[in-house]
Design a protein around this motif. Structure first.
Motif, PDB file in Angstrom:
ATOM      1  N   ILE A  76       0.864  -1.180   0.000  1.00 24.78           N
ATOM      2  CA  ILE A  76       0.000   0.000   0.000  1.00 24.78           C
ATOM      3  C   ILE A  76       0.898   1.226   0.000  1.00 24.78           C
ATOM      4  CG2 ILE A  76      -0.243   0.078   2.523  1.00 24.78           C
ATOM      5  CD1 ILE A  76      -3.251   0.875   1.948  1.00 24.78           C
ATOM      6  N   GLY A  77       0.506   2.230  -0.755  1.00 27.14           N
ATOM      7  CA  GLY A  77       1.333   3.422  -0.844  1.00 27.14           C
ATOM      8  C   GLY A  77       0.498   4.684  -0.919  1.00 27.14           C
ATOM      9  N   LEU A  78       1.042   5.745  -0.354  1.00 30.03           N
ATOM     10  CA  LEU A  78       0.402   7.047  -0.285  1.00 30.03           C
ATOM     11  C   LEU A  78       1.263   8.039  -1.053  1.00 30.03           C
ATOM     12  CD1 LEU A  78      -1.765   8.841   1.259  1.00 30.03           C
ATOM     13  CD2 LEU A  78       0.011   9.148   2.989  1.00 30.03           C
ATOM     14  N   ARG A  79       0.711   8.627  -2.107  1.00 34.25           N
ATOM     15  CA  ARG A  79       1.425   9.637  -2.905  1.00 34.25           C
ATOM     16  C   ARG A  79       0.750  10.978  -2.701  1.00 34.25           C
ATOM     17  NH1 ARG A  79       6.016   7.609  -5.807  1.00 34.25           N
ATOM     18  NH2 ARG A  79       5.808   5.378  -5.506  1.00 34.25           N
ATOM     19  N   ILE A  80       1.440  11.888  -2.022  1.00 36.69           N
ATOM     20  CA  ILE A  80       0.882  13.198  -1.702  1.00 36.69           C
ATOM     21  C   ILE A  80       1.183  14.174  -2.834  1.00 36.69           C
ATOM     22  CG2 ILE A  80       0.955  15.134  -0.081  1.00 36.69           C
ATOM     23  CD1 ILE A  80       1.777  13.088   2.082  1.00 36.69           C
ATOM     24  N   GLY A  81       0.177  14.979  -3.194  1.00 40.69           N
ATOM     25  CA  GLY A  81       0.369  16.038  -4.172  1.00 40.69           C
ATOM     26  C   GLY A  81      -0.567  15.923  -5.354  1.00 40.69           C
ATOM     27  N   ALA A  82      -0.614  16.982  -6.122  1.00 42.28           N
ATOM     28  CA  ALA A  82      -1.490  17.058  -7.281  1.00 42.28           C
ATOM     29  C   ALA A  82      -1.018  16.126  -8.393  1.00 42.28           C
ATOM     30  CB  ALA A  82      -1.538  18.497  -7.810  1.00 42.28           C
ATOM     31  N   ASP A  83      -1.980  15.635  -9.155  1.00 43.28           N
ATOM     32  CA  ASP A  83      -1.730  14.862 -10.370  1.00 43.28           C
ATOM     33  C   ASP A  83      -2.844  15.266 -11.341  1.00 43.28           C
ATOM     34  OD1 ASP A  83      -1.306  13.068 -12.428  1.00 43.28           O
ATOM     35  OD2 ASP A  83      -1.039  11.340 -11.104  1.00 43.28           O
ATOM     36  N   GLN A  84      -2.616  16.384 -12.020  1.00 43.43           N
ATOM     37  CA  GLN A  84      -3.677  17.009 -12.797  1.00 43.43           C
ATOM     38  C   GLN A  84      -4.225  16.121 -13.902  1.00 43.43           C
ATOM     39  OE1 GLN A  84      -2.772  21.044 -13.857  1.00 43.43           O
ATOM     40  NE2 GLN A  84      -2.357  21.595 -11.737  1.00 43.43           N
ATOM     41  N   LYS A  85      -3.391  15.296 -14.518  1.00 43.34           N
ATOM     42  CA  LYS A  85      -3.907  14.438 -15.598  1.00 43.34           C
ATOM     43  C   LYS A  85      -4.879  13.394 -15.074  1.00 43.34           C
ATOM     44  CE  LYS A  85      -0.265  11.006 -15.779  1.00 43.34           C
ATOM     45  NZ  LYS A  85      -0.229   9.731 -16.273  1.00 43.34           N
ATOM     46  N   ARG A  86      -4.851  13.146 -13.758  1.00 45.72           N
ATOM     47  CA  ARG A  86      -5.771  12.189 -13.148  1.00 45.72           C
ATOM     48  C   ARG A  86      -6.929  12.879 -12.454  1.00 45.72           C
ATOM     49  NH1 ARG A  86      -3.367   7.044 -11.263  1.00 45.72           N
ATOM     50  NH2 ARG A  86      -5.473   7.106 -10.721  1.00 45.72           N
ATOM     51  N   GLY A  87      -6.915  14.219 -12.408  1.00 50.39           N
ATOM     52  CA  GLY A  87      -8.013  14.959 -11.806  1.00 50.39           C
ATOM     53  C   GLY A  87      -7.814  15.282 -10.341  1.00 50.39           C
ATOM     54  N   ILE A  88      -6.569  15.223  -9.871  1.00 46.35           N
ATOM     55  CA  ILE A  88      -6.242  15.595  -8.491  1.00 46.35           C
ATOM     56  C   ILE A  88      -5.486  16.923  -8.574  1.00 46.35           C
ATOM     57  CG2 ILE A  88      -5.031  14.928  -6.375  1.00 46.35           C
ATOM     58  CD1 ILE A  88      -5.288  11.989  -7.369  1.00 46.35           C
ATOM     59  N   PHE A  89      -6.118  18.000  -8.101  1.00 47.10           N
ATOM     60  CA  PHE A  89      -5.586  19.333  -8.362  1.00 47.10           C
ATOM     61  C   PHE A  89      -4.931  20.020  -7.170  1.00 47.10           C
ATOM     62  CE2 PHE A  89      -8.860  18.629 -11.577  1.00 47.10           C
ATOM     63  CZ  PHE A  89      -8.097  18.800 -12.718  1.00 47.10           C
ATOM     64  N   GLU A  93      -3.661  16.927  -1.033  1.00 50.42           N
ATOM     65  CA  GLU A  93      -4.432  15.710  -1.235  1.00 50.42           C
ATOM     66  C   GLU A  93      -3.466  14.592  -1.622  1.00 50.42           C
ATOM     67  OE1 GLU A  93      -8.563  17.838  -2.675  1.00 50.42           O
ATOM     68  OE2 GLU A  93      -7.500  16.591  -4.115  1.00 50.42           O
ATOM     69  N   ALA A  94      -3.932  13.362  -1.538  1.00 48.22           N
ATOM     70  CA  ALA A  94      -3.065  12.228  -1.855  1.00 48.22           C
ATOM     71  C   ALA A  94      -3.869  11.124  -2.511  1.00 48.22           C
ATOM     72  CB  ALA A  94      -2.397  11.696  -0.597  1.00 48.22           C
ATOM     73  N   GLU A  95      -3.171  10.256  -3.222  1.00 49.86           N
ATOM     74  CA  GLU A  95      -3.792   9.059  -3.785  1.00 49.86           C
ATOM     75  C   GLU A  95      -3.153   7.848  -3.117  1.00 49.86           C
ATOM     76  OE1 GLU A  95      -4.968   6.863  -7.963  1.00 49.86           O
ATOM     77  OE2 GLU A  95      -3.609   8.582  -8.036  1.00 49.86           O
ATOM     78  N   ILE A  96      -3.991   6.890  -2.782  1.00 51.25           N
ATOM     79  CA  ILE A  96      -3.522   5.639  -2.200  1.00 51.25           C
ATOM     80  C   ILE A  96      -3.704   4.529  -3.223  1.00 51.25           C
ATOM     81  CG2 ILE A  96      -3.867   3.904  -0.392  1.00 51.25           C
ATOM     82  CD1 ILE A  96      -4.872   6.147   1.434  1.00 51.25           C
ATOM     83  N   GLY A  97      -2.654   3.763  -3.433  1.00 52.10           N
ATOM     84  CA  GLY A  97      -2.715   2.570  -4.259  1.00 52.10           C
ATOM     85  C   GLY A  97      -2.383   1.369  -3.389  1.00 52.10           C
ATOM     86  N   ILE A 125      -1.255  13.399   9.211  1.00 54.48           N
ATOM     87  CA  ILE A 125      -0.641  14.276   8.208  1.00 54.48           C
ATOM     88  C   ILE A 125      -1.444  15.554   8.018  1.00 54.48           C
ATOM     89  CG2 ILE A 125       0.125  14.482   5.808  1.00 54.48           C
ATOM     90  CD1 ILE A 125       0.555  11.487   5.759  1.00 54.48           C
ATOM     91  N   GLY A 126      -2.775  15.470   8.142  1.00 52.09           N
ATOM     92  CA  GLY A 126      -3.617  16.654   7.973  1.00 52.09           C
ATOM     93  C   GLY A 126      -3.990  16.960   6.536  1.00 52.09           C
ATOM     94  N   LEU A 127      -4.081  15.933   5.701  1.00 48.56           N
ATOM     95  CA  LEU A 127      -4.465  16.140   4.305  1.00 48.56           C
ATOM     96  C   LEU A 127      -5.932  16.550   4.206  1.00 48.56           C
ATOM     97  CD1 LEU A 127      -2.652  13.098   2.650  1.00 48.56           C
ATOM     98  CD2 LEU A 127      -1.911  15.485   2.739  1.00 48.56           C
ATOM     99  N   SER A 128      -6.314  17.154   3.082  1.00 53.08           N
ATOM    100  CA  SER A 128      -7.701  17.605   2.905  1.00 53.08           C
ATOM    101  C   SER A 128      -8.572  16.562   2.206  1.00 53.08           C
ATOM    102  CB  SER A 128      -7.746  18.917   2.120  1.00 53.08           C
ATOM    103  OG  SER A 128      -7.315  18.711   0.785  1.00 53.08           O
ATOM    104  N   ALA A 129      -7.972  15.655   1.434  1.00 52.52           N
ATOM    105  CA  ALA A 129      -8.739  14.602   0.761  1.00 52.52           C
ATOM    106  C   ALA A 129      -7.796  13.471   0.377  1.00 52.52           C
ATOM    107  CB  ALA A 129      -9.444  15.126  -0.485  1.00 52.52           C
ATOM    108  N   VAL A 130      -8.376  12.283   0.264  1.00 52.76           N
ATOM    109  CA  VAL A 130      -7.625  11.098  -0.169  1.00 52.76           C
ATOM    110  C   VAL A 130      -8.396  10.450  -1.310  1.00 52.76           C
ATOM    111  CG1 VAL A 130      -6.782   8.821   0.505  1.00 52.76           C
ATOM    112  CG2 VAL A 130      -6.615  10.717   2.106  1.00 52.76           C
TER     113      VAL A 130
END
Length: 188
Positions: A76-89, A93-97, A125-130
């Motif tokens: 499991i992994g947590l990638r913090i930050g925007a990824d505009q091509k995937r719609g994370i602006f 925020e972070a994406e978990i895989g 961490i205090g992120l705003s969305a996952v």
């Protein structure tokens, strides 16, 4: 980021090079790679290279059972930050895989690991969305994300995976910190 996260049954820890053989045995299963968007691992040396170059990153964890922390059962992994091509602006925020080895499916381990990493993302961490995503036809991941409170946000269609040399569609789901804390209070 923290190096170890504990749940009731699991321990999420950093990957080690000594895990390469076990990683290879799980990640050589075509069902695992296809569901996660990568080619099956071809040998233990390839798995060791993946540990050294990708799984060594901050936020990447081997999923192990608490009573046997030397044997990974998934990742499991947590990638913090925007990824505009995937719609994370947003950068906060972070994406978990994640994936679980085939032999360990059906035990709720993915839900337990994802739930804990979502909690860690908001509480520690205090992120705003996952965010999470799953490919068309991956009902197991859809159900895992739903059990963790994530809701449909958008679809990315006709994307090209250069590793698999095929087009795919993915559903993006998310949970905000506000939704997480509201749900946490309502379950008490």
């Amino acid at each position: 980021m923290v190096g170890i996260i504990k749940t009731e049954r699991l321990l999420l820890r950093k990957w080690k090079e000594q895990d390469a053989e076990i990683l290879y045995r799980m990640a050589s299963d075509p069902l695992i790679g296809k569901g996660a968007g990568w080619l099956p691992h071809k040998d233990a040396n390839y798995s060791k290279a993946i540990i050294r170059t990708i799984l060594v990153d901050d936020g990447e964890f081997a999923i192990t059972l608490r009573d046997n922390p030397d044997i990974p059962i998934g990742s499991i992994g947590l990638r913090i930050g925007a990824d505009q091509k995937r719609g994370i602006f947003r950068e906060d925020e972070a994406e978990i895989g994640y994936w679980i080895g085939h032999d360990y499916w059906g035990n709720g381990y993915a839900v337990e690991a994802l739930s804990e990493l979502v909690k860690y993302s908001f509480v520690d961490i205090g992120l705003s969305a996952v965010w999470c995503s799953f490919f068309d036809g991956n009902d197991k991941s859809r159900k895992v994300t739903e059990k963790c409170g994530m809701m449909y946000h958008h679809r990315n269609e006709n994307l090209f995976n250069s590793m698999l040399k095929e087009y795919y569609n993915e559903t993006m789901v998310r949970i905000s910190a506000e939704e997480y804390f509201m749900n946490s209070k309502s379950h008490k």
